[in-house]
Motif scaffolding. Structure first.
Motif, PDB file in Angstrom:
ATOM      1  N   TYR A 419      21.923  55.161  69.515  1.00 43.98           N
ATOM      2  CA  TYR A 419      23.158  55.531  68.833  1.00 43.98           C
ATOM      3  C   TYR A 419      24.326  55.470  69.817  1.00 43.98           C
ATOM      4  CZ  TYR A 419      22.886  60.040  71.236  1.00 43.98           C
ATOM      5  OH  TYR A 419      22.840  61.010  72.206  1.00 43.98           O
ATOM      6  N   HIS A 420      25.499  55.332  69.290  1.00 47.43           N
ATOM      7  CA  HIS A 420      26.718  55.633  70.026  1.00 47.43           C
ATOM      8  C   HIS A 420      27.514  56.590  69.160  1.00 47.43           C
ATOM      9  CE1 HIS A 420      28.292  52.433  67.362  1.00 47.43           C
ATOM     10  NE2 HIS A 420      29.460  53.044  67.494  1.00 47.43           N
ATOM     11  N   ARG A 421      28.245  57.441  69.801  1.00 43.16           N
ATOM     12  CA  ARG A 421      28.969  58.470  69.063  1.00 43.16           C
ATOM     13  C   ARG A 421      30.463  58.371  69.316  1.00 43.16           C
ATOM     14  NH1 ARG A 421      29.678  63.238  72.671  1.00 43.16           N
ATOM     15  NH2 ARG A 421      30.131  64.512  70.850  1.00 43.16           N
ATOM     16  N   LYS A 422      31.193  58.708  68.292  1.00 43.48           N
ATOM     17  CA  LYS A 422      32.627  58.881  68.419  1.00 43.48           C
ATOM     18  C   LYS A 422      32.875  60.375  68.287  1.00 43.48           C
ATOM     19  CE  LYS A 422      33.837  54.341  66.536  1.00 43.48           C
ATOM     20  NZ  LYS A 422      34.562  53.602  65.466  1.00 43.48           N
ATOM     21  N   PRO A 423      33.009  61.045  69.419  1.00 45.99           N
ATOM     22  CA  PRO A 423      33.119  62.504  69.366  1.00 45.99           C
ATOM     23  C   PRO A 423      34.281  62.946  68.482  1.00 45.99           C
ATOM     24  CG  PRO A 423      32.894  61.731  71.633  1.00 45.99           C
ATOM     25  CD  PRO A 423      33.125  60.523  70.778  1.00 45.99           C
ATOM     26  N   VAL A 424      34.079  64.087  67.856  1.00 44.81           N
ATOM     27  CA  VAL A 424      35.142  64.652  67.031  1.00 44.81           C
ATOM     28  C   VAL A 424      36.361  64.907  67.909  1.00 44.81           C
ATOM     29  CG1 VAL A 424      35.853  66.642  65.664  1.00 44.81           C
ATOM     30  CG2 VAL A 424      33.562  65.690  65.388  1.00 44.81           C
ATOM     31  N   LEU A 425      37.491  64.416  67.465  1.00 47.63           N
ATOM     32  CA  LEU A 425      38.747  64.592  68.193  1.00 47.63           C
ATOM     33  C   LEU A 425      39.529  65.740  67.571  1.00 47.63           C
ATOM     34  CD1 LEU A 425      40.693  63.405  70.377  1.00 47.63           C
ATOM     35  CD2 LEU A 425      41.652  61.986  68.540  1.00 47.63           C
ATOM     36  N   HIS A 426      40.123  66.554  68.397  1.00 39.29           N
ATOM     37  CA  HIS A 426      40.936  67.629  67.836  1.00 39.29           C
ATOM     38  C   HIS A 426      42.212  67.818  68.651  1.00 39.29           C
ATOM     39  CE1 HIS A 426      38.216  69.789  70.696  1.00 39.29           C
ATOM     40  NE2 HIS A 426      39.358  70.349  71.058  1.00 39.29           N
ATOM     41  N   VAL A 427      43.212  68.329  67.987  1.00 40.39           N
ATOM     42  CA  VAL A 427      44.438  68.730  68.657  1.00 40.39           C
ATOM     43  C   VAL A 427      44.382  70.247  68.810  1.00 40.39           C
ATOM     44  CG1 VAL A 427      45.703  68.870  66.461  1.00 40.39           C
ATOM     45  CG2 VAL A 427      46.969  68.700  68.620  1.00 40.39           C
TER      46      VAL A 427
END
Length: 638
Positions: A419-427
């Motif tokens: 797998y590759h992940r796109k980590p959850v992005l947050h402000v």
């Protein structure tokens, strides 16, 4: 008459022999079942059902065989018949519910879980039935993991992939190409061995890729974990040392964790660890970030369920401390295993006791500020499915990794998935008061997209902190609002940022809204002609300013500006205005106002007249009075 009696005797003998034959067959099936030879046992139980011998019992056993073989389709097929039997143990309601869950029949599964509870059964405290919206929330969650192709799976069981220094190590039953095969009775596959291949290999990985040295035995070996320097391996193996297989009191061979060292490209010096026992299983080794702790799963006495996750200290000399159960936030009445710790210290594991999509699911843990585990979270699809999902690992980059599953569409029994992940992005950010830099709790935070649509709303916590998940490749505007403050906003973008980046910071600064009524109390004070002493009426006004600064705005900062009328020469008036500024300043200081709260006290002479009463103009005294004044300017509320 004799002939008739003879025929009856023959029939009785045949029935007797048949009964004995079926009785022997059931005994054989039970023996196979008790030895975990479920494939062979299932075959015999099916024959007993076809011959209608002890059919209810054989159907229960057959359904259990398929459950142990992780085959929910066939398990549910036979559990469906089992739950119709009279006086059936209520545990089969629960087993049927679990098999239905493995078939993605979640509504039906809920029905049978409820029937199990209504019949007096105790559902696991972490069972997904506690949250009727669980399935919807997992499938509706924003996808973070994306599957990549793996080319080295086989038609057998492959799992436990672990990447280290450009190599991927994994456990497999693909023992093909050898002259002698030994089969594991549970599933009729060869025993597990440990293999190694280059990361990204496109070649077939056969028996020649087994790791070199002494770690592979004639029984199960794997999975593994390896230290960062590549010199030490911890691996699971059946209780088999120096060519001797040891069994417990029930005649079963348990699992142990062994340690090996790399010498001249050979894994050797196999060491039986102190945490092991002949009487229970210890397996699935994992190291924490600094390699001072070893995590593992075990069914040792004193746990919460079938198998629990434990941790033990690794001392400087390599000895191990006393194992500690990591607690019931992670461990349930069911089974937990395959722990893994990523570089951020997050524990991942597999469980069939927490709310899941099927059989075993993969979970991550959530920690509090002190590092204690306070909750677990299901990783959702596509990592988890309605089948078994386990042996999750993450590479050092925090973006890629592996797990295993026996889901539909794989090449073999258990398959490895990358797998590759796109980590959850947050402000995130902190809202603070512009005057005193204190946090502003309960501030209203609104997030807008590039079209001006409001997409999120929340309040800051007691520390003025907020955090909102956002999408990548978008433009945003965030606004902070609070009563008695002027709104502040920031515009930011999540476009063209690194995948590894998970946080965008947008701190917000709120200036207090000037209280017009209160600030009106900063009245101008006036002086007598050619005087700079504070008059009684001026003192009253100055006392109001003192009260305002001490009680209403304890952090307010002001500036003093003093003036004269136009009579007298310019130089004299400059000095007189400075004297008036000084007397005003000293009065406020004498009343307790801190000097640093008055940035300046200046005199401007006759340069800033409020009217047309300049030199040579004929003005009345009341008009000249308006120019003999001191004014107060709020510095930080402009």
């Amino acid at each position: 008459m004799k002939t008739k009696n003879y025929i009856l005797v023959c029939i009785a003998l045949m029935l007797s022999f048949s009964a004995l034959s079926q009785q022997g067959k059931q005994k054989r099936a039970d023996t196979l079942f008790n030895k975990f030879s479920f494939v062979k046992a299932a075959k015999v139980y099916r024959e007993l059902i076809q011959n209608n011998y002890n059919k209810d019992y054989a159907t229960r056993q057959l359904a259990d065989c398929y459950a142990f073989l992780r085959d929910p389709r066939n398990a549910s097929r036979f559990y469906k018949n089992v739950v119709k039997q009279k006086n059936v143990p209520i545990e089969y309601y629960y087993k049927y519910a679990q098999s239905l869950r493995g078939m993605k029949k979640y509504d039906d599964s809920q029905v049978w879980l409820q029937r199990f509870k209504d019949s007096g059964g105790v559902v696991n405290s972490n069972d997904f039935s506690k949250d009727v919206n669980f399935i919807t929330s997992v499938f509706g969650a924003k996808q973070q993991y994306f599957l990549d192709r793996i080319r080295f799976n086989s038609k057998f069981s492959d799992f436990g992939a672990f990447e280290r220094n450009g190599k991927v190590y994994f456990a497999s039953t693909r023992d093909e190409g050898v002259s002698i095969k030994r089969l594991y009775g549970w599933n009729e596959q060869p025993f597990l061995d440990i293999y190694v291949a280059d990361v990204g290999t496109k070649k077939n990985v056969d028996h020649t890729a087994k790791v070199k040295g002494d770690v592979n035995s004639i029984y199960h070996d794997g999975p593994v974990t390896i230290t960062k320097n590549g010199h030490t391996m911890y691996f699971s193996r059946n209780n088999f040392t120096e060519d001797i297989e040891k069994k417990d009191k029930k005649g079963l061979t348990n699992m142990k964790i062994y340690r090996a060292t790399l010498q001249d490209s050979i894994w050797t010096n196999i060491e039986d660890l102190s945490i092991n026992s002949d009487d229970f299983s210890t397996q699935h080794a994992a190291l924490n970030v600094d390699e001072t702790k070893l995590y593992f799963s075990s069914d040792r006495p004193g746990g919460y369920g079938g198998s629990d996750i434990y941790v033990v200290d690794i001392n400087i000399d390599g000895t191990l401390g006393e194992p500690q159960n990591i607690g019931n936030v992670v461990n349930t009445e069911s089974s937990e295993g395959f722990p893994f710790i990523n570089n951020e210290g997050v524990l991942f594991f597999s469980s069939d006791g927490h709310p899941g999509l099927g059989l075993y699911d993969i979970f991550g843990t959530i920690k509090d500020e002190d590092g204690g585990i306070v909750d677990v979270i299901n990783l959702g699809v596509p990592v988890n499915s309605n089948k078994d999902d386990f042996s999750f690992t993450m590479n050092e980059n925090g973006i890629t990794g592996y797990f295993a599953s026996n889901r539909k569409g794989g090449r073999g029994d258990d398959d490895i998935y990358a797998y590759h992940r796109k980590p959850v992005l947050h402000v995130e950010g902190v809202v603070t008061d512009a005057i005193n830099t204190n946090p502003v709790p309960n501030s209203i935070i609104k997030l807008y997209d590039d079209k001006g649509n409001q997409i999120a709303y929340m309040k800051t916590d007691e520390n003025g902190y907020y955090q909102i998940n956002i999408d990548r490749n978008q433009d945003y505007k965030i606004v902070a609002n609070q009563d008695k403050y002027i709104d502040d906003y920031r515009e930011f973008t999540s476009k063209n940022i690194q995948t590894e980046l998970t946080t965008i910071t947008a701190n917000l600064l709120l200036n207090p809204t000037p209280n017009v009524i209160k600030l009106a109390e900063l009245n101008t004070i006036y002086f007598d002609f050619n005087q700079y002493n504070i008059r009684k009426d001026a003192a009253l006004e100055l006392d109001k300013i003192v009260s305002l600064m001490q009680n209403d705005y304890p952090d307010m900062v002001i500036r003093i500006e003093s003036h004269t009328d136009s009579r007298g020469n310019l130089t004299y008036n400059d000095k007189l205005s400075i004297d008036r500024a000084n007397s005003t300043y000293e009065y406020l200081i004498s009343k307790g106002i801190a000097p640093e709260r008055i940035t300046e006290h200046q005199g401007f002479g006759e340069r800033r007249l409020t009217n047309g009463c300049e030199d040579g103009e004929d003005c009345e005294e009341k008009d000249h009075q308006l120019n003999r004044r001191t004014q107060f300017i709020v510095v930080k509320m402009e």
